[in-house]
Design an enzyme around this catalytic site. Structure first.
Site, PDB file in Angstrom:
ATOM      1  N   CYS A  48     110.578  76.211  15.971  1.00  0.00           N
ATOM      2  CA  CYS A  48     109.154  76.039  16.298  1.00  0.00           C
ATOM      3  C   CYS A  48     108.627  74.821  15.571  1.00  0.00           C
ATOM      4  CB  CYS A  48     108.381  77.293  15.902  1.00  0.00           C
ATOM      5  SG  CYS A  48     106.582  77.119  16.089  1.00  0.00           S
ATOM      6  N   CYS A  80     105.773  70.942  24.741  1.00  0.00           N
ATOM      7  CA  CYS A  80     105.366  72.149  24.023  1.00  0.00           C
ATOM      8  C   CYS A  80     105.970  72.180  22.641  1.00  0.00           C
ATOM      9  CB  CYS A  80     105.763  73.381  24.835  1.00  0.00           C
ATOM     10  SG  CYS A  80     107.562  73.639  24.883  1.00  0.00           S
ATOM     11  N   CYS A 123     119.619  71.701   9.698  1.00  0.00           N
ATOM     12  CA  CYS A 123     120.186  70.483   9.089  1.00  0.00           C
ATOM     13  C   CYS A 123     119.149  69.588   8.428  1.00  0.00           C
ATOM     14  CB  CYS A 123     120.946  69.698  10.151  1.00  0.00           C
ATOM     15  SG  CYS A 123     119.871  69.047  11.462  1.00  0.00           S
TER      16      CYS A 123
END
Length: 442
Positions: free
Chosen positions: A398, A385, A375
Site C-alpha cells: 500500500c 491508485c 527490499c
C-alpha cells in the site's frame, strides 16, 4: 649556727633524691666518697618561651638575605655542678652553664645571677637555679624580639640547622604527649595514635586516615587523596613521603602510578601506543603534526587515526563519514582546522558537498516516495491508485501506509473497517485520469 660536714652530707643526699624525682629525664649525677666533691652531675633546664619567636642569624656563612627561623622551642641550658663537702651552708655549688645558642656574656651574667641567689639563701639551691633559668632567663637578659644570634659555625652543621632540628623534635614530642579529636571518627585520641598533616596541620587518628586514603587509592580516586577536613583550604598536595608513611610503600606506589596515569590522560599532547602488546604513553612529535613514535617499541603511527604512519600529505582513513561531516558542519574554526589537517581540506569540502546532496535527496524521497516493505526500494507514484507493485522484488504493498498487500486479494486491504486505508484506494488520484490497473513503477 654551725653545721657539721655530716649535716651538709645529709642535705646534699636529700637534694639529690628530690631532683631525681622532679627531673627524672634531665638530671644525672655520680657519687664518689673519695673526692672532695661527693656528688657531681648535670641538670638540663628547658627555657620557657612565651610564644613563637623569630630568629635572625649573623656571621659565618649567613647572609643578610637569609630567611629567618621561626621556632617555638629553644635548646636547653645545661647546668654542670659539683658539691663541695661544706655545701650548702658554707660554700656554694661549683657550677658552670652551657648553651649552644647563647652569647658568652649572656652565660656569664646568668652564672653571676645564680651565685647571688645562693648568697641570699645559703641553702640547697639546685631547684631554685632550675626554676630561675626556666622562667626568668629571657626577661633577666632583656632579650628583644626578633632574636638575633651570632653564628660563626662554618662547618657542615650550622647553628640554624641545629635549632630547626631541635624545634621540630620538641614539637613532635609535644604532639605525642597531647590529646586530639580525630576529624574523621570524632573521638579523642592520644597523640601517639594520631597523625598531623604537614600541609595544613589538621589532626586525624592514624587508623582512620590510613583506611580513608587506602579506600580512595583502591577505588582510583587519587585526586581526592588530601586532607579529609571539608573546611580545609590548603591547596598543597601531600608529599610522596607523607603518603608512604600513612598507607605504606605498596599503596603509595599504586597512588603514584594512578596519579601519573591521570596526568597523562589529561595532557592534550599525550596518546597511547595503538599496539596491544605495548600501550605505552606517547607524546606527539612537535615537528610533524600527525607523527607519533612510541619510545618503548619504536612503532610510528598517526596521531589522529592511530594507524601505521601514512605520511604528512596522505589524509587519514574515515570510518564514519556521516558522523565526521556532521561534526565538521557544526564545529568552530579551531575544530574545523583540526579535521582538515586530519582528513585533508579538499577531501572535507568534497565530503560536505556530497553529504548535503545526499541529505537533500533523502529529504525529497521521504516526502515524495514510499519504500517497499520487502527490499526498501524507494518508489514514487505519479498517478494511479494506491495499490503498488515493486518492480525489483514483485512485492504488493500500500502506498499510503507502506504495508504488504496479499497479491491474491490486493483490494481487500482498502475495505477493512476501522483501517486507516479503508475506502482510500483512490486517495490523491484524479478520477478522470484514472485507468484501472494502471501502475507507475520506479
Amino acid at each position: 649556727m654551725l653545721f657539721s660536714t655530716e649535716d651538709c652530707c645529709i642535705q646534699q643526699e636529700n637534694e639529690i633524691l628530690a631532683l631525681e624525682a622532679i627531673y627524672p629525664q634531665d638530671f644525672t649525677y655520680t657519687e664518689n666518697d673519695e673526692n672532695p666533691s661527693r656528688y657531681e652531675g648535670s641538670l638540663t633546664i628547658q627555657i620557657s618561651i612565651p610564644h613563637e619567636i623569630m630568629i635572625y642569624f649573623t656571621g659565618g656563612n649567613n647572609l643578610i638575605s637569609d630567611l629567618p627561623l621561626k621556632v617555638r622551642h629553644l635548646p636547653p641550658v645545661k647546668l654542670i655542678f659539683s658539691m663541695p663537702s661544706n655545701y650548702p651552708t658554707e660554700e656554694c655549688l661549683q657550677f658552670e652553664l652551657e648553651c649552644c645558642w647563647m652569647q658568652r656574656d649572656w652565660i656569664r651574667r646568668l652564672e653571676k645571677r645564680l651565685l647571688k641567689i645562693w648568697e641570699e639563701e645559703r641553702d640547697v639551691i639546685l631547684f631554685r637555679f632550675a626554676e630561675f633559668l626556666q622562667n626568668n632567663t629571657l626577661d633577666y637578659l632583656q632579650v628583644s624580639y626578633p632574636l638575633r644570634i651570632y653564628d660563626d659555625n662554618v662547618g657542615q652543621t650550622t647553628l640554624k640547622a641545629l635549632l630547626r632540628t631541635y624545634d621540630q623534635q620538641a614539637k613532635n614530642q609535644d604532639f605525642v604527649n597531647g590529646h586530639f579529636t580525630c576529624g574523621i571518627c570524632l573521638e579523642e585520641k592520644h597523640g601517639d595514635k594520631c597523625y598531623r598533616l604537614n600541609s595544613c596541620q589538621h589532626v586525624f587518628c592514624q587508623i582512620c586516615l590510613r583506611e580513608y586514603f587506602m579506600m580512595l587509592i583502591r577505588e582510583g580516586f587519587v585526586i581526592q587523596v588530601k586532607c579529609p577536613d571539608p573546611s580545609c583550604k590548603s591547596q598543597n598536595k601531600l608529599a610522596k613521603e607523607e603518603i608512604t608513611e600513612i598507607v605504606g610503600h605498596e599503596m603509595s606506589q599504586r597512588y603514584t602510578e594512578l596519579l601519573e596515569k591521570q596526568k597523562l590522560e589529561t595532557d592534550p599532547l599525550v596518546t597511547y601506543c595503538p599496539r596491544k602488546i605495548c600501550q605505552a604513553p606517547v607524546r606527539k612529535d612537535s615537528a610533524i603534526e600527525k607523527l607519533c613514535v612510541c619510545t618503548k617499541c619504536t612503532f610510528a603511527f598517526c596521531w589522529f587515526c592511530q594507524r601505521t604512519w601514512h605520511g604528512v600529505g596522505v589524509p587519514c582513513a574515515i570510518n564514519n563519514i556521516k558522523k565526521v561531516v556532521q561534526e565538521y558542519m557544526v564545529a568552530d574554526e579551531a575544530t574545523k582546522s583540526m579535521l582538515e589537517l586530519r582528513y585533508g581540506t579538499k577531501n572535507m569540502e568534497k565530503l560536505v558537498r556530497d553529504t548535503l546532496e545526499e541529505m537533500e535527496s533523502d529529504k525529497w524521497i521521504k516526502s515524495n516516495a514510499q519504500k517497499c516493505p520487502q527490499c526498501e526500494t524507494a518508489i514514487e507514484k505519479s498517478m494511479g491508485c494506491n495499490h503498488m507493485l515493486c518492480t525489483r522484488c514483485k512485492t504488493h504493498f500500500c502506498y499510503l501506509c507502506g504495508s504488504w498487500i496479499d497479491p491474491e486479494e490486493p483490494y481487500r486491504h482498502f475495505n477493512v473497517p476501522n483501517s486507516s486505508c479503508n475506502q482510500r484506494l483512490f486517495d490523491g488520484v484524479n478520477v478522470d485520469e484514472f485507468v484501472a490497473d494502471d501502475f507507475i513503477f520506479i
